[in-house]
Design a protein around this motif. Structure first.
Motif, PDB file in Angstrom:
ATOM      1  N   LEU A 326       0.827  -1.209   0.000  1.00  0.00           N
ATOM      2  CA  LEU A 326       0.000   0.000   0.000  1.00  0.00           C
ATOM      3  C   LEU A 326       0.865   1.265   0.000  1.00  0.00           C
ATOM      4  CD1 LEU A 326      -2.722  -1.118   2.570  1.00  0.00           C
ATOM      5  CD2 LEU A 326      -3.036  -0.832   0.103  1.00  0.00           C
ATOM      6  N   ALA A 327       1.936   1.237   0.788  1.00  0.00           N
ATOM      7  CA  ALA A 327       2.839   2.383   0.822  1.00  0.00           C
ATOM      8  C   ALA A 327       3.515   2.581  -0.522  1.00  0.00           C
ATOM      9  CB  ALA A 327       3.880   2.190   1.918  1.00  0.00           C
ATOM     10  N   ALA A 366      -2.180   9.625  -3.654  1.00  0.00           N
ATOM     11  CA  ALA A 366      -1.016   9.174  -2.878  1.00  0.00           C
ATOM     12  C   ALA A 366      -1.346   9.165  -1.391  1.00  0.00           C
ATOM     13  CB  ALA A 366       0.180  10.091  -3.158  1.00  0.00           C
ATOM     14  N   ILE A 367      -1.967  10.257  -0.916  1.00  0.00           N
ATOM     15  CA  ILE A 367      -2.333  10.342   0.500  1.00  0.00           C
ATOM     16  C   ILE A 367      -3.299   9.235   0.876  1.00  0.00           C
ATOM     17  CG2 ILE A 367      -3.632  11.735   2.165  1.00  0.00           C
ATOM     18  CD1 ILE A 367      -2.349  14.213   0.932  1.00  0.00           C
ATOM     19  N   GLU A 368      -4.243   8.920  -0.005  1.00  0.00           N
ATOM     20  CA  GLU A 368      -5.230   7.866   0.257  1.00  0.00           C
ATOM     21  C   GLU A 368      -4.538   6.551   0.614  1.00  0.00           C
ATOM     22  OE1 GLU A 368      -8.385   5.153  -2.312  1.00  0.00           O
ATOM     23  OE2 GLU A 368      -7.911   7.184  -3.026  1.00  0.00           O
ATOM     24  N   ALA A 373      -1.765   2.712   4.658  1.00  0.00           N
ATOM     25  CA  ALA A 373      -0.567   2.051   5.189  1.00  0.00           C
ATOM     26  C   ALA A 373      -0.320   2.477   6.637  1.00  0.00           C
ATOM     27  CB  ALA A 373       0.646   2.379   4.314  1.00  0.00           C
ATOM     28  N   LYS A 374      -0.447   3.779   6.891  1.00  0.00           N
ATOM     29  CA  LYS A 374      -0.243   4.318   8.242  1.00  0.00           C
ATOM     30  C   LYS A 374      -1.215   3.695   9.236  1.00  0.00           C
ATOM     31  CE  LYS A 374      -1.243   8.616  10.736  1.00  0.00           C
ATOM     32  NZ  LYS A 374      -2.565   8.162  11.187  1.00  0.00           N
ATOM     33  N   VAL A 385       8.698   3.716   5.152  1.00  0.00           N
ATOM     34  CA  VAL A 385       8.236   3.655   3.762  1.00  0.00           C
ATOM     35  C   VAL A 385       7.000   4.522   3.514  1.00  0.00           C
ATOM     36  CG1 VAL A 385       9.199   1.364   3.335  1.00  0.00           C
ATOM     37  CG2 VAL A 385       6.843   1.558   4.154  1.00  0.00           C
ATOM     38  N   TRP A 386       6.393   5.072   4.584  1.00  0.00           N
ATOM     39  CA  TRP A 386       5.200   5.906   4.353  1.00  0.00           C
ATOM     40  C   TRP A 386       5.222   7.270   5.048  1.00  0.00           C
ATOM     41  CZ3 TRP A 386       2.960   7.281   8.839  1.00  0.00           C
ATOM     42  CH2 TRP A 386       3.011   6.391   9.917  1.00  0.00           C
ATOM     43  N   ALA A 387       5.919   7.401   6.174  1.00  0.00           N
ATOM     44  CA  ALA A 387       5.795   8.612   6.983  1.00  0.00           C
ATOM     45  C   ALA A 387       6.289   9.863   6.266  1.00  0.00           C
ATOM     46  CB  ALA A 387       6.541   8.435   8.309  1.00  0.00           C
ATOM     47  N   TYR A 388       7.500   9.847   5.760  1.00  0.00           N
ATOM     48  CA  TYR A 388       8.032  11.051   5.116  1.00  0.00           C
ATOM     49  C   TYR A 388       7.254  11.372   3.832  1.00  0.00           C
ATOM     50  CZ  TYR A 388      11.264  14.666   3.675  1.00  0.00           C
ATOM     51  OH  TYR A 388      11.798  15.884   3.310  1.00  0.00           O
ATOM     52  N   SER A 389       6.844  10.334   3.115  1.00  0.00           N
ATOM     53  CA  SER A 389       6.068  10.554   1.888  1.00  0.00           C
ATOM     54  C   SER A 389       4.729  11.204   2.206  1.00  0.00           C
ATOM     55  CB  SER A 389       5.844   9.222   1.162  1.00  0.00           C
ATOM     56  OG  SER A 389       7.074   8.653   0.761  1.00  0.00           O
TER      57      SER A 389
END
Length: 413
Positions: A326-327, A366-368, A373-374, A385-389
Motif C-alpha cells: 500500500l505504501a 497518494a495520501i489515500e 498504510a499508516k 516507507v510511508w511517513a516522510y512521503s
C-alpha cells in the motif's frame, strides 16, 4: 648392532610396561577429572590399543555419573506421583558427564578401530559403547534448552553435538529411524551457528533441518541468510543468484526463493534479468502476489509509475492489508505527481490552474494509500516507507503550517 637392537627392544618393552602401568592407575581412579588428567599427560607413550582401553575407562566413569543421575530423576518422577520426598540431582554434572562420555567414546572408537600389532582391526569396545552411549544423546537436547538463556556457547555445543553425533562411526549400527528430534535440533543448531558466524556449520545444519516439512521454510530462510552473509564480491553475488536459481528450479512454487532472487537482481541492477524473471513467473501464475509486487518494484525502479501502480494494485487485491505494498502504491502516485509538476514547470514555465488541479488529484491519491498504510501499521514497523512521503504530500497540498501537515511531520521524527 646386536647391543643396539637389544636396547631398542628393551626401550619398547619399557614403554609398553609404562603404558600398562598408566592404565592400571586409571582403572583404580574413581574421579573423572583425575583420570582424564593422568591420561592426557601420558598419551605420547601409549599405543592405539592402550589409548582405547584408557579412553574406555573415562567413558565408564562419565557413564556411571549419567546412570546415577538418571536413577535419581526416575526416582523423583515416581516420588512426584506418590507425593513423597524428591531428592536433588546434579543437573550440570549430568550434562557434563553426557558430553564427556560421548567425547571419550568417540576417541576410544577411533583408537579401537586402528590396526593392532599384527595389522588387524579388532575393536573391543565399539559395540558396547555404541549401545550404551546412543540412548543418552537425548540429554544433549535438555542441556541445549537448559543453557539457552544461561550460556549460548554451551547451548550451541550441546545441540550441535546432538546433530553431529548422528553421523558418528561409533553409532553406525544404531537404529536412527526413531529419532524424531534430529531435524528440529538441527534448525536450532543452525541458528546458534549463524549467530556465532560459523556459516559452514550453519548451512550444514540448515540443510538437515530443511528435510523436516514443518521446519523447511524457516530452515531455508536461515540458509539463504547464511549464504547472503558470505557475499564479499560481485562474483560471489552472481554465484549466489545462480545457486538460488538452482534451488528455485526444483521448487518453482517457493515464493521466498523467488522473492530473494528478485531482490538480488535488483541489488545487481540487472533490470533486464529481473524483468525477464518476473515476466516468466507471471506468465505461469498471473495472480502471484510476490511476482506482482516484485514487478511493481521493478517498474518503480524504472520510474514507470502507471505500470507500477497497476501491478501493485493487483498485488494489494491479494493482500489488502499489506502495508509495504500500500505504501508503494502511495509512493508511486507521489512520484508521478512530482514528475508531472517538474515537466509542467520545465524551462521556467508557470504551472496552469488546470495542471495544478490535476497534480493535486494525484497527490490526493497518494495520501489515500499512504494513510491506509499508516493506519494498518499499528506498531510503526514500516514507518520509513510511508511517513516522510505522507508528510511531503500534505506539505505540497495543504502547506507547511496546516495542522494535518504538522501532524504528519511529527511522525517523521
Amino acid at each position: 648392532m646386536k647391543k643396539f637392537m637389544t636396547l631398542a627392544v628393551a626401550s619398547i618393552l619399557s614403554m609398553s610396561a609404562f603404558a600398562q602401568d598408566v592404565y592400571k592407575q586409571i582403572s583404580k581412579i574413581k574421579d573423572y577429572n583425575e583420570a582424564y588428567n593422568l591420561l592426557k599427560s601420558n598419551l605420547s607413550n601409549m599405543s592405539a590399543e592402550q589409548k582405547a582401553k584408557c579412553y574406555n575407562k573415562l567413558v565408564d566413569l562419565a557413564y556411571e555419573k549419567v546412570v546415577n543421575e538418571q536413577a535419581t530423576i526416575t526416582s523423583n518422577q515416581m516420588a512426584a506421583q506418590l507425593n513423597t520426598k524428591v531428592e536433588p540431582y546434579d543437573t550440570i554434572g549430568l550434562y557434563n558427564a553426557v558430553m564427556q562420555a560421548l567425547e571419550n567414546g568417540v576417541l576410544c572408537d577411533e583408537f579401537d578401530n586402528q590396526p593392532n600389532d599384527k595389522g588387524k582391526v579388532k575393536p573391543k569396545f565399539h559395540k558396547s559403547n555404541g549401545d550404551r552411549l546412543y540412548p543418552i544423546r537425548f540429554h544433549l537436547i535438555n542441556a541445549g534448552i537448559y543453557y539457552q538463556n544461561k550460556d549460548e556457547a554451551l547451548a550451541y555445543k550441546n545441540l550441535a553435538t546432538y546433530v553431529d553425533s548422528n553421523d558418528y562411526p561409533l553409532f553406525k549400527e544404531q537404529d536412527k529411524s526413531t529419532d524424531a528430534s534430529l531435524t528440529q535440533m538441527a534448525y536450532y543448531a543452525a541458528r546458534f551457528a549463524y549467530f556465532a558466524k560459523e556459516y559452514d556449520k550453519a548451512e550444514k545444519y540448515a540443510d538437515i533441518a530443511i528435510k523436516d516439512t514443518a521446519m523447511a521454510d524457516d530452515a531455508l530462510q536461515l540458509k539463504l541468510a547464511v549464504m547472503q552473509n558470505q557475499l564479499k564480491s560481485h562474483e560471489d553475488t552472481l554465484n549466489y543468484v545462480n545457486k538460488l536459481k538452482s534451488i528455485y528450479a526444483n521448487d518453482e512454487n517457493n515464493d521466498m526463493v523467488f522473492s530473494t532472487i528478485c531482490s538480488m537482481l535488483i541489488s545487481l541492477n540487472d533490470k533486464a534479468g529481473l524483468s525477464e524473471f518476473v515476466k516468466v513467473k507471471l506468465a505461469k501464475d498471473p495472480n502471484n502476489f510476490t511476482a506482482l509486487a516484485m514487478s511493481g518494484q521493478a517498474n518503480m525502479n524504472e520510474h514507470k509509475w502507471d505500470e507500477a501502480i497497476a501491478d501493485l494494485s493487483k498485488a494489494a487485491s491479494k493482500q489488502p492489508e499489506n502495508v509495504a505494498v500500500l505504501a508503494s502504491i502511495g509512493n508511486s502516485y507521489m512520484y508521478k505527481a512530482q514528475e508531472a509538476a517538474e515537466r509542467a514547470t520545465a524551462n521556467g514555465k508557470k504551472l496552469s490552474p488546470e495542471a495544478e488541479n490535476a497534480i493535486i488529484d494525484v497527490y490526493k491519491k497518494a495520501i489515500e494509500f499512504l494513510e491506509k498504510a499508516k493506519n494498518l501499521d499499528k506498531e510503526m514497523q514500516y514507518k520509513t516507507v510511508w511517513a516522510y512521503s505522507l508528510y511531503t504530500c500534505c506539505y505540497r497540498i495543504y502547506g507547511a503550517d496546516d495542522p494535518k501537515t504538522k501532524e504528519m511531520e511529527a511522525l517523521t521524527k
